[in-house]
Design a protein around this motif. Structure first.
Motif, PDB file in Angstrom:
ATOM      1  N   THR A  73      15.982  15.195  20.742  1.00  0.00           N
ATOM      2  CA  THR A  73      16.847  15.528  21.881  1.00  0.00           C
ATOM      3  C   THR A  73      16.300  16.714  22.663  1.00  0.00           C
ATOM      4  O   THR A  73      16.270  16.712  23.895  1.00  0.00           O
ATOM      5  CB  THR A  73      18.274  15.851  21.390  1.00  0.00           C
ATOM      6  OG1 THR A  73      18.786  14.731  20.660  1.00  0.00           O
ATOM      7  CG2 THR A  73      19.196  16.146  22.572  1.00  0.00           C
ATOM      8  N   THR A  74      15.843  17.747  21.935  1.00  0.00           N
ATOM      9  CA  THR A  74      15.287  18.927  22.593  1.00  0.00           C
ATOM     10  C   THR A  74      14.030  18.584  23.378  1.00  0.00           C
ATOM     11  O   THR A  74      13.816  19.081  24.489  1.00  0.00           O
ATOM     12  CB  THR A  74      14.968  20.011  21.549  1.00  0.00           C
ATOM     13  OG1 THR A  74      16.148  20.321  20.814  1.00  0.00           O
ATOM     14  CG2 THR A  74      14.475  21.285  22.237  1.00  0.00           C
ATOM     15  N   LYS A  75      13.170  17.716  22.814  1.00  0.00           N
ATOM     16  CA  LYS A  75      11.951  17.315  23.508  1.00  0.00           C
ATOM     17  C   LYS A  75      12.283  16.539  24.778  1.00  0.00           C
ATOM     18  O   LYS A  75      11.629  16.713  25.810  1.00  0.00           O
ATOM     19  CB  LYS A  75      11.076  16.463  22.597  1.00  0.00           C
ATOM     20  CG  LYS A  75      10.532  17.189  21.371  1.00  0.00           C
ATOM     21  CD  LYS A  75       9.512  18.250  21.747  1.00  0.00           C
ATOM     22  CE  LYS A  75       8.186  17.630  22.140  1.00  0.00           C
ATOM     23  NZ  LYS A  75       7.151  18.669  22.389  1.00  0.00           N
ATOM     24  N   ILE A  76      13.304  15.692  24.710  1.00  0.00           N
ATOM     25  CA  ILE A  76      13.688  14.897  25.882  1.00  0.00           C
ATOM     26  C   ILE A  76      14.271  15.791  26.970  1.00  0.00           C
ATOM     27  O   ILE A  76      13.973  15.638  28.160  1.00  0.00           O
ATOM     28  CB  ILE A  76      14.712  13.807  25.485  1.00  0.00           C
ATOM     29  CG1 ILE A  76      14.034  12.761  24.590  1.00  0.00           C
ATOM     30  CG2 ILE A  76      15.301  13.136  26.730  1.00  0.00           C
ATOM     31  CD1 ILE A  76      14.991  11.737  24.031  1.00  0.00           C
ATOM     32  N   ILE A 102      24.449  27.448  25.831  1.00  0.00           N
ATOM     33  CA  ILE A 102      25.647  26.794  25.301  1.00  0.00           C
ATOM     34  C   ILE A 102      25.300  25.414  24.757  1.00  0.00           C
ATOM     35  O   ILE A 102      25.766  25.013  23.687  1.00  0.00           O
ATOM     36  CB  ILE A 102      26.731  26.687  26.400  1.00  0.00           C
ATOM     37  CG1 ILE A 102      27.229  28.083  26.779  1.00  0.00           C
ATOM     38  CG2 ILE A 102      27.894  25.821  25.940  1.00  0.00           C
ATOM     39  CD1 ILE A 102      28.121  28.104  27.993  1.00  0.00           C
ATOM     40  N   SER A 103      24.477  24.678  25.476  1.00  0.00           N
ATOM     41  CA  SER A 103      24.095  23.327  25.052  1.00  0.00           C
ATOM     42  C   SER A 103      23.375  23.353  23.714  1.00  0.00           C
ATOM     43  O   SER A 103      23.692  22.582  22.801  1.00  0.00           O
ATOM     44  CB  SER A 103      23.190  22.686  26.111  1.00  0.00           C
ATOM     45  OG  SER A 103      23.850  22.596  27.349  1.00  0.00           O
ATOM     46  N   GLU A 114      21.446  18.134  33.925  1.00  0.00           N
ATOM     47  CA  GLU A 114      20.134  18.659  34.321  1.00  0.00           C
ATOM     48  C   GLU A 114      19.593  17.903  35.532  1.00  0.00           C
ATOM     49  O   GLU A 114      19.043  18.505  36.459  1.00  0.00           O
ATOM     50  CB  GLU A 114      19.142  18.549  33.152  1.00  0.00           C
ATOM     51  CG  GLU A 114      19.435  19.474  31.984  1.00  0.00           C
ATOM     52  CD  GLU A 114      19.075  20.909  32.286  1.00  0.00           C
ATOM     53  OE1 GLU A 114      18.472  21.180  33.345  1.00  0.00           O
ATOM     54  OE2 GLU A 114      19.409  21.783  31.461  1.00  0.00           O
ATOM     55  N   ILE A 115      19.742  16.586  35.537  1.00  0.00           N
ATOM     56  CA  ILE A 115      19.280  15.778  36.670  1.00  0.00           C
ATOM     57  C   ILE A 115      20.072  16.132  37.922  1.00  0.00           C
ATOM     58  O   ILE A 115      19.513  16.281  39.021  1.00  0.00           O
ATOM     59  CB  ILE A 115      19.413  14.273  36.359  1.00  0.00           C
ATOM     60  CG1 ILE A 115      18.440  13.876  35.237  1.00  0.00           C
ATOM     61  CG2 ILE A 115      19.145  13.439  37.607  1.00  0.00           C
ATOM     62  CD1 ILE A 115      16.982  14.061  35.567  1.00  0.00           C
ATOM     63  N   TRP A 125      26.202  13.928  23.538  1.00  0.00           N
ATOM     64  CA  TRP A 125      26.015  15.277  24.071  1.00  0.00           C
ATOM     65  C   TRP A 125      24.682  15.405  24.800  1.00  0.00           C
ATOM     66  O   TRP A 125      24.592  16.037  25.857  1.00  0.00           O
ATOM     67  CB  TRP A 125      26.105  16.298  22.943  1.00  0.00           C
ATOM     68  CG  TRP A 125      26.112  17.714  23.430  1.00  0.00           C
ATOM     69  CD1 TRP A 125      25.096  18.608  23.367  1.00  0.00           C
ATOM     70  CD2 TRP A 125      27.174  18.388  24.108  1.00  0.00           C
ATOM     71  NE1 TRP A 125      25.445  19.801  23.936  1.00  0.00           N
ATOM     72  CE2 TRP A 125      26.720  19.694  24.401  1.00  0.00           C
ATOM     73  CE3 TRP A 125      28.461  18.015  24.477  1.00  0.00           C
ATOM     74  CZ2 TRP A 125      27.510  20.621  25.047  1.00  0.00           C
ATOM     75  CZ3 TRP A 125      29.253  18.942  25.122  1.00  0.00           C
ATOM     76  CH2 TRP A 125      28.790  20.220  25.406  1.00  0.00           C
ATOM     77  N   GLY A 126      23.636  14.788  24.239  1.00  0.00           N
ATOM     78  CA  GLY A 126      22.330  14.814  24.889  1.00  0.00           C
ATOM     79  C   GLY A 126      22.354  14.130  26.242  1.00  0.00           C
ATOM     80  O   GLY A 126      21.745  14.613  27.207  1.00  0.00           O
ATOM     81  N   VAL A 127      23.057  12.994  26.333  1.00  0.00           N
ATOM     82  CA  VAL A 127      23.173  12.280  27.611  1.00  0.00           C
ATOM     83  C   VAL A 127      23.904  13.144  28.638  1.00  0.00           C
ATOM     84  O   VAL A 127      23.521  13.202  29.812  1.00  0.00           O
ATOM     85  CB  VAL A 127      23.890  10.929  27.418  1.00  0.00           C
ATOM     86  CG1 VAL A 127      24.254  10.312  28.761  1.00  0.00           C
ATOM     87  CG2 VAL A 127      23.008   9.970  26.628  1.00  0.00           C
TER      88      VAL A 127
END
Length: 225
Positions: A20-23, A38-39, A76-77, A68-70
């Motif tokens: 998730t962090t890499k993505i 926070i994320s 971010e987008i 949560w990652g989505v």
């Protein structure tokens, strides 16, 4: 809780967080904004709490991480595409020293005292606030400093130093292992490298801790074990 089951959950949770962090990108661990902090915190707490709750299955952990990652990725987008919400999510830089004068209101707004300001300035090699013309508090909590003219470091142009091309140093051997892709990028082959090593009485790559090539020097920089 069965130790094997706990080990499996920890491994899967670690892998899921890593992926998730890499993505999500490097901002999750470098140049962190308040939203990024926070994320990252919630993702770690989510896995940590779920692992030690025996009623929570590994599938629920993965589902929570994915959702949560989505959400983070979507925001971010949006922050990249929609400038109007970027400042709200990422924060705005603040000018805390303007034309040599400390902006007390900006310090107060950002919960920054003078001792903290002095510490941040020293990290930028400014040991006197008097030397600073402009200082900007960035969204990650660091400051960017523009010194006054008489305290600024002279450039090569100021000193009229003739132009010289800059070469990026390339590591050719790391921990006794040849980096073939780096050697190719430097424009050499193994014959050239072996010749360079032989000039320093080295016959085997395994004896070299680190070897670096710089375009402005004829010989390699070599450190042996």
């Amino acid at each position: 809780m069965d130790y094997l089951h706990l080990a499996v959950e920890l491994t899967i949770g670690f892998a899921a967080l890593f992926i998730t962090t890499k993505i999500l990108g490097k901002t999750q661990f470098a140049q962190i904004t308040p939203f990024d902090f926070i994320s990252a915190l919630i993702l770690g707490e989510m896995v940590g709490n779920a692992i030690f709750d025996e009623e929570v299955t590994i599938w629920k952990i993965l589902f929570a991480i994915i959702v949560w990652g989505v959400l983070i990725y979507t925001i971010e987008i949006l922050s990249q595409k929609v400038q109007s919400i970027r400042g709200f999510l990422e924060g705005q830089p603040s000018i805390i020293i303007n034309k040599g004068k400390i902006n007390y209101q900006a310090l107060k707004k950002n919960k920054l005292d003078l001792n903290q300001l002095q510490t941040l300035a020293r990290e930028k090699n400014c040991f006197s606030l008097h030397e600073i013309e402009y200082a900007i508090l960035e969204t990650d909590g660091s400051i960017s400093v523009l010194p006054k003219h008489k305290y600024g470091i002279p450039t090569r142009a100021d000193l009229n130093i003739p132009y010289k091309s800059i070469q990026l140093p390339i590591a050719l051997i790391l921990d006794g292992q040849l980096r073939k892709e780096n050697l190719k990028e430097a424009g050499f082959d193994e014959s050239w490298l072996q010749h360079q090593l032989s000039r320093q009485n080295i016959t085997d790559y395994s004896k070299v801790l680190y070897a670096e090539w710089r375009g402005d020097e004829e010989e390699l920089y070599i450190t042996q074990y």
